[in-house]
Design an enzyme around this catalytic site. Structure first.
Site, PDB file in Angstrom:
ATOM      1  N   HIS A 177       0.820  -1.221   0.000  1.00  0.00           N
ATOM      2  CA  HIS A 177       0.000   0.000   0.000  1.00  0.00           C
ATOM      3  C   HIS A 177       0.853   1.271   0.000  1.00  0.00           C
ATOM      4  CE1 HIS A 177      -3.049   2.948   0.870  1.00  0.00           C
ATOM      5  NE2 HIS A 177      -2.534   3.170   2.070  1.00  0.00           N
TER       6      HIS A 177
ATOM      7  N   HIS B 148       3.541   7.476   4.724  1.00  0.00           N
ATOM      8  CA  HIS B 148       2.340   8.109   5.265  1.00  0.00           C
ATOM      9  C   HIS B 148       1.667   7.377   6.421  1.00  0.00           C
ATOM     10  CE1 HIS B 148       0.006   5.362   2.671  1.00  0.00           C
ATOM     11  NE2 HIS B 148      -1.022   5.652   3.452  1.00  0.00           N
ATOM     12  N   ASP B 149       1.826   6.068   6.537  1.00  0.00           N
ATOM     13  CA  ASP B 149       1.198   5.328   7.636  1.00  0.00           C
ATOM     14  C   ASP B 149       2.161   4.974   8.766  1.00  0.00           C
ATOM     15  OD1 ASP B 149      -1.478   5.277   6.867  1.00  0.00           O
ATOM     16  OD2 ASP B 149      -1.248   3.450   5.673  1.00  0.00           O
TER      17      ASP B 149
ATOM     18  N   GLU C 237       1.092   6.415  12.216  1.00  0.00           N
ATOM     19  CA  GLU C 237      -0.209   5.890  12.638  1.00  0.00           C
ATOM     20  C   GLU C 237      -0.167   4.398  12.968  1.00  0.00           C
ATOM     21  OE1 GLU C 237      -4.282   5.673  10.217  1.00  0.00           O
ATOM     22  OE2 GLU C 237      -3.406   7.681  10.310  1.00  0.00           O
ATOM     23  N   ASP C 238       0.624   3.633  12.235  1.00  0.00           N
ATOM     24  CA  ASP C 238       0.532   2.172  12.317  1.00  0.00           C
ATOM     25  C   ASP C 238       1.809   1.446  12.712  1.00  0.00           C
ATOM     26  OD1 ASP C 238      -2.132   2.347  11.534  1.00  0.00           O
ATOM     27  OD2 ASP C 238      -1.653   2.117   9.414  1.00  0.00           O
TER      28      ASP C 238
ATOM     29  N   ASP D 198      -3.423   8.157  -1.171  1.00  0.00           N
ATOM     30  CA  ASP D 198      -3.757   7.084  -0.228  1.00  0.00           C
ATOM     31  C   ASP D 198      -5.168   6.572  -0.487  1.00  0.00           C
ATOM     32  OD1 ASP D 198      -4.026   5.461   2.132  1.00  0.00           O
ATOM     33  OD2 ASP D 198      -4.580   7.224   3.314  1.00  0.00           O
TER      34      ASP D 198
END
Length: 186
Positions: free
Chosen positions: A32, A56-57, A60-61, A118
């Site tokens: 992704h 980008h993640d 967050e992750d 995204d």
């Protein structure tokens, strides 16, 4: 052509997301962020935006920190990633999505481009999964189901339209129409 910054982002994201898979699948999660980066590269974005798309993640992750991103990739990349991250994963789905919708109304062009790429990849992944597995099986993966997902994507588009348009926004609109049908006029 990949630059050192983009290559370092790929390596960092691969390590950070190691062992993660896409929701309801066995597809490695890293596919992704890579795809988001490639969407941005195809759209002609500069290396820092492409790197931010790949990363980008991570806030967050993964266990990555903002300070670490600043140190390894610079302030601009870290700020874009921060702008694309949900601030509090303990909030309800509705609260988190409302935050994203509202924050994108005033976000920088860079953040809006990464967020749009995204969502484009998320929609395309959902469309491919529906083709392979059927609509019912795919929508069961989402705790809120199809209708709330449609609401969210349509609200995102409206949010992203609040400021100057950019080419990826039209692509997102087209992909959302493929997934959910044309927007209702009412």
């Amino acid at each position: 052509m990949l630059t050192t910054l983009v290559e370092r982002a790929i390596e960092f994201a691969a390590r950070a997301h190691q062992g993660q898979v896409r929701k309801g699948t066995d597809i490695p999660y890293i596919s992704h962020p890579y795809a988001v980066g490639m969407i941005l590269l195809d759209a002609g974005c500069d290396d820092e935006v492409v790197a931010a798309g790949i990363l980008h993640d991570t806030l967050e992750d993964t266990d990555a920190t903002y300070e670490e991103l600043v140190r390894k990739f610079g302030q601009r990349v870290a700020d874009i990633v921060l702008g694309c991250s949900e601030p509090d994963k303990t909030l309800s789905w509705e609260e988190r999505k409302d935050h994203t919708i509202n924050s994108l109304k005033t976000a920088s062009r860079d953040v809006r481009m990464v967020a749009c790429a995204d969502k484009i990849h998320n929609v395309r992944s959902t469309l491919r999964a529906i083709e392979a597995e059927g609509e019912e099986a795919v929508w069961r993966r989402f705790k809120r189901g199809k209708e709330p997902q449609e609401w969210y994507f349509r609200q995102l588009i409206e949010s992203l339209k609040e400021r100057e348009p950019f080419p990826l926004l039209q692509t997102l609109e087209q992909e959302v129409a493929r997934l959910f049908g044309p927007p209702s006029s009412g």
